[in-house]
Design a protein around this motif. Structure first.
Motif, PDB file in Angstrom:
ATOM      1  N   UNK A 165     -26.655 -60.242  42.195  1.00 10.97           N
ATOM      2  CA  UNK A 165     -26.343 -60.018  43.768  1.00 10.97           C
ATOM      3  C   UNK A 165     -25.888 -59.047  44.349  1.00 10.97           C
ATOM      4  N   UNK A 166     -26.193 -58.580  45.527  1.00 12.12           N
ATOM      5  CA  UNK A 166     -25.792 -57.066  45.843  1.00 12.12           C
ATOM      6  C   UNK A 166     -24.078 -57.375  46.257  1.00 12.12           C
ATOM      7  N   UNK A 167     -23.735 -58.642  46.491  1.00  8.50           N
ATOM      8  CA  UNK A 167     -22.219 -59.040  46.825  1.00  8.50           C
ATOM      9  C   UNK A 167     -21.366 -58.689  45.795  1.00  8.50           C
ATOM     10  N   UNK A 168     -22.105 -58.689  44.581  1.00  6.97           N
ATOM     11  CA  UNK A 168     -21.095 -58.473  43.202  1.00  6.97           C
ATOM     12  C   UNK A 168     -20.546 -57.039  43.168  1.00  6.97           C
ATOM     13  N   UNK A 169     -21.231 -56.115  43.907  1.00  6.81           N
ATOM     14  CA  UNK A 169     -20.653 -54.643  43.993  1.00  6.81           C
ATOM     15  C   UNK A 169     -19.565 -54.573  45.004  1.00  6.81           C
ATOM     16  N   UNK A 170     -19.196 -55.732  45.830  1.00  2.00           N
ATOM     17  CA  UNK A 170     -18.383 -55.414  46.868  1.00  2.00           C
ATOM     18  C   UNK A 170     -17.001 -55.014  46.206  1.00  2.00           C
ATOM     19  N   UNK A 171     -16.374 -55.527  45.161  1.00  4.41           N
ATOM     20  CA  UNK A 171     -15.175 -55.275  44.462  1.00  4.41           C
ATOM     21  C   UNK A 171     -15.128 -53.661  44.108  1.00  4.41           C
ATOM     22  N   UNK A 172     -16.069 -53.271  43.401  1.00  4.35           N
ATOM     23  CA  UNK A 172     -15.776 -51.668  43.196  1.00  4.35           C
ATOM     24  C   UNK A 172     -16.017 -50.775  44.369  1.00  4.35           C
ATOM     25  N   UNK A 173     -16.774 -51.229  45.279  1.00  3.90           N
ATOM     26  CA  UNK A 173     -16.952 -50.305  46.648  1.00  3.90           C
ATOM     27  C   UNK A 173     -15.833 -50.518  47.321  1.00  3.90           C
ATOM     28  N   UNK A 174     -15.064 -51.648  47.413  1.00  5.31           N
ATOM     29  CA  UNK A 174     -13.787 -51.733  48.381  1.00  5.31           C
ATOM     30  C   UNK A 174     -12.639 -51.004  47.545  1.00  5.31           C
ATOM     31  N   UNK A 175     -12.560 -51.064  46.255  1.00  2.00           N
ATOM     32  CA  UNK A 175     -11.415 -50.402  45.460  1.00  2.00           C
ATOM     33  C   UNK A 175     -11.489 -48.884  45.845  1.00  2.00           C
ATOM     34  N   UNK A 176     -12.703 -48.458  45.443  1.00  9.63           N
ATOM     35  CA  UNK A 176     -13.054 -47.174  45.620  1.00  9.63           C
ATOM     36  C   UNK A 176     -12.531 -46.589  46.904  1.00  9.63           C
ATOM     37  N   UNK A 177     -12.965 -47.468  48.041  1.00 12.77           N
ATOM     38  CA  UNK A 177     -12.547 -47.022  49.241  1.00 12.77           C
ATOM     39  C   UNK A 177     -11.191 -46.923  49.671  1.00 12.77           C
ATOM     40  N   UNK A 178     -10.481 -48.007  49.156  1.00 15.16           N
ATOM     41  CA  UNK A 178      -8.969 -48.209  49.457  1.00 15.16           C
ATOM     42  C   UNK A 178      -8.419 -47.187  48.481  1.00 15.16           C
ATOM     43  N   UNK A 179      -8.739 -46.805  47.314  1.00 14.25           N
ATOM     44  CA  UNK A 179      -8.121 -45.644  46.665  1.00 14.25           C
ATOM     45  C   UNK A 179      -8.051 -44.312  47.548  1.00 14.25           C
ATOM     46  N   UNK A 180      -9.495 -44.038  47.931  1.00 14.00           N
ATOM     47  CA  UNK A 180     -10.084 -43.076  48.875  1.00 14.00           C
ATOM     48  C   UNK A 180      -8.948 -42.679  49.671  1.00 14.00           C
ATOM     49  N   UNK A 181      -8.606 -43.719  50.599  1.00 13.63           N
ATOM     50  CA  UNK A 181      -7.687 -43.744  51.603  1.00 13.63           C
ATOM     51  C   UNK A 181      -6.119 -43.945  51.455  1.00 13.63           C
ATOM     52  N   UNK A 182      -5.913 -44.049  50.080  1.00 16.25           N
ATOM     53  CA  UNK A 182      -4.687 -44.277  49.374  1.00 16.25           C
ATOM     54  C   UNK A 182      -3.943 -45.459  50.245  1.00 16.25           C
ATOM     55  N   UNK A 183      -4.675 -46.469  50.244  1.00 14.56           N
ATOM     56  CA  UNK A 183      -4.048 -47.583  50.966  1.00 14.56           C
ATOM     57  C   UNK A 183      -3.607 -48.545  49.771  1.00 14.56           C
TER      58      UNK A 183
END
Lengths: 211, 211, 211, 211
Positions: A165-183
């Motif tokens: 399922x595509x939704x299984x990629x939600x976690x790595x995508x979100x972590x990637x972006x949270x890190x990217x913005x240093x949240x």
DNA sequence: AATGAATGAGCATTCATTCAT
DNA sequence: GATGAATGAATGCTCATTCAT
């Protein structure tokens, strides 16, 4: 017939799909098609509008929760987008990948939707900046990068075998972006937010079906 | 003639450009075109191969420097990609945006190039993991996200007015990704790496012209 | 192919004649047709221009004789017109009868030719008035009436069985008009003028074939 | 609906006007149209018959006067025709100009009406010959010439801007034809005949409306 | 009487590709 | 090597007509 068109556009592409392909498969006559749409492009526009509307509906629903924190909001928004792309995968392929190429008239529409999505993300970032959660100079480019990283995963998934399922990629995508913005975030909470969102949407969708 | 084809594909799109468009503008006959290429698709394949090759050449050159640190390598790789897309902007639009839609044959080729690029980035990440610089679970998805964020900026730039050089976006893109992977960096150094890379390539290109 | 088109337009009418009708009968392919003409209308325009040109050529030739008297000039002009309509009878039917109905764009062209013919006749009348041969108040309407009387005979002939030559109607038509404008004439001379004109044109045409 | 059809045929031409054009504008359904007419052609036939009938009615009325002299009869007949064409100008354009082109079936009908009109004029001429008023060899061609001269003015008027009333052309047309057939007349009387006819018809029409 | 969704044969036009010269 | 006239299958679209309701 609309469903047939979605299927065929997704499978063969817009240009390779003829009106006859659609009508024959849908069991109607060519004339009937032209009774409902003035031309091939109009059908596509309709499909696109529906697509954009559905994307909007699910995002709106996901963010409707009260007491939504910064991180939770971000997680819910991204998870909702992925859920929708998965749901609309047949037509999504045409909309995201093929569409940009074949019609300047349509290109405007696509650009508009894309920009609206970007503005949405940019708006989130601007808010984060204002509350001191993060420091981003060029919020427009930031939104682009954020959306782009998600789209790349979606496109890859659409073009490959779609085993998981595509939704299984939600976690790595979100972590990637949270890190990217240093949240700052708690890993377990992120996973919880995602799971909850998917579950909420499934329930909502089960009862409402795009209303 | 090849340059004419690149120009017209970029301007009008692959499907909208006819063989006659190309040959008339290039001042040759249709027959001559078919002497060099067996069909329209073959021309596109050739253009695509050239495009991929050039992307490769510049990346290779950028990474050829001795004593390349992790951060510097990443910066040079990304800056080199942006420089190339800017250089090949006419045809890049067709390759990145339109191509995926019109032929399963091309699609394979495009997918292959895209995967090679992904693998390259993935390889970098795996190395980083091995040396303990960073901890990434799913390096494949990580590479996808990294590439996707860059592509989204490139595509936006290609579809908009292209007022400022694409390479000016190198800094925010790189910072975004370095943060995303929680790599430590010195802001001034990043900017220096980028400027140096662009300068190196300009010099190299001035003398070698894609050799 | 042009001759085939003339034949079919005359026989079935412009609208009822398809491109395939023409190409099949002419033994060429549809593509070849579109190599020479951009569309069906352009073929018609071409046919019309040729038609108008030929009408012009023959009229000019008929009036080229030296020492042309008023009556003789009128006789030669009318006889020449009739000869040409007979010669071009196949396409004339379409041009005179069908054409006015099917295309506003073309209608302009037709109106222009018609007006030019009228002006020509009007010019003759104005000259006659100046030299006191005749007194006509509204020369424009006079030209219309004069042309109209001839056209009605031509059209009737085109739509009927065409058993006798159209030129045989020259005498009654001319006498009708000479009387209408109260011009004095000698019956035998009128007949001589007509016979001479037809004979002159036949000889000219035999050697020159529309040049 | 019939009026709508007349209007649209006159404005856009028979071929360019679709059944839907007519029904939509008339505020009825396509089905209803086919309840009253079996097909598009039948509607046209009906319109044509009405047109011919009205032409007949007015001509009959104009000639019903007692003690009608030769010249007066001719004047009244021509004036009546012009009045009718002016009255029916919308559909007249289709009937006189377009109709001959689009269907052999209509063509027969049109030819029949045209011949009837010709025979009528021919009959007048034969009478004139019998009473020694005039000497005409070929009365059939004479009738053709006479009708043709009038039609040319009508057609020109229909295709131009129609600024002045068509009936104003009655005088020159009649004078032209009286001269053509060498009939003696008094100019003032001709004008009086015309004016009277128009006035008679206006009154008649005001009370009877095509009965 | 009235409706209007459905039909499908038919048409103009496009364009990648071929091949005789 | 080079030419460009010729090909024809394929496509989007039209519209008079039908018929179940």
């Amino acid at each position: 017939m609309i469903h047939t068109a979605e299927y065929l556009f997704g499978k063969q592409g817009y240009t390779q799909t003829t009106i006859k392909d659609i009508t024959t498969r849908a069991g109607i006559s060519v004339g009937t098609f032209y009774f409902y749409f003035n031309n091939k492009g109009e059908l596509f526009q309709h499909l696109y509008d529906e697509f954009a509307k559905k994307l909007q509906i699910i995002s709106d629903f996901a963010l409707k929760k009260s007491d939504l924190g910064v991180i939770e909001g971000f997680c819910r928004y991204k998870a909702a987008e992925l859920w929708t792309f998965q749901q609309l995968q047949e037509i999504a392929k045409t909309m995201l990948i093929e569409a940009p190429g074949f019609d300047p008239l349509f290109e405007k529409k696509r650009a508009h939707t894309f920009h609206k999505s970007n503005e949405r993300v940019e708006h989130i970032f601007k808010n984060l900046c204002k509350h001191g959660h993060v420091h981003i100079q060029d919020t427009k480019t930031a939104a682009l990068l954020c959306n782009g990283s998600l789209y790349s995963v979606v496109m890859e998934w659409l073009q490959q075998n779609r085993t998981q399922p595509l939704t299984e990629y939600a976690y790595p995508i979100i972590i990637f972006n949270l890190n990217a913005f240093q949240l700052k975030y708690v890993e377990e909470m992120v996973q919880t937010y995602i799971t909850e969102t998917i579950s909420d949407i499934d329930t909502f969708f089960h009862f409402n079906k795009w209303v």
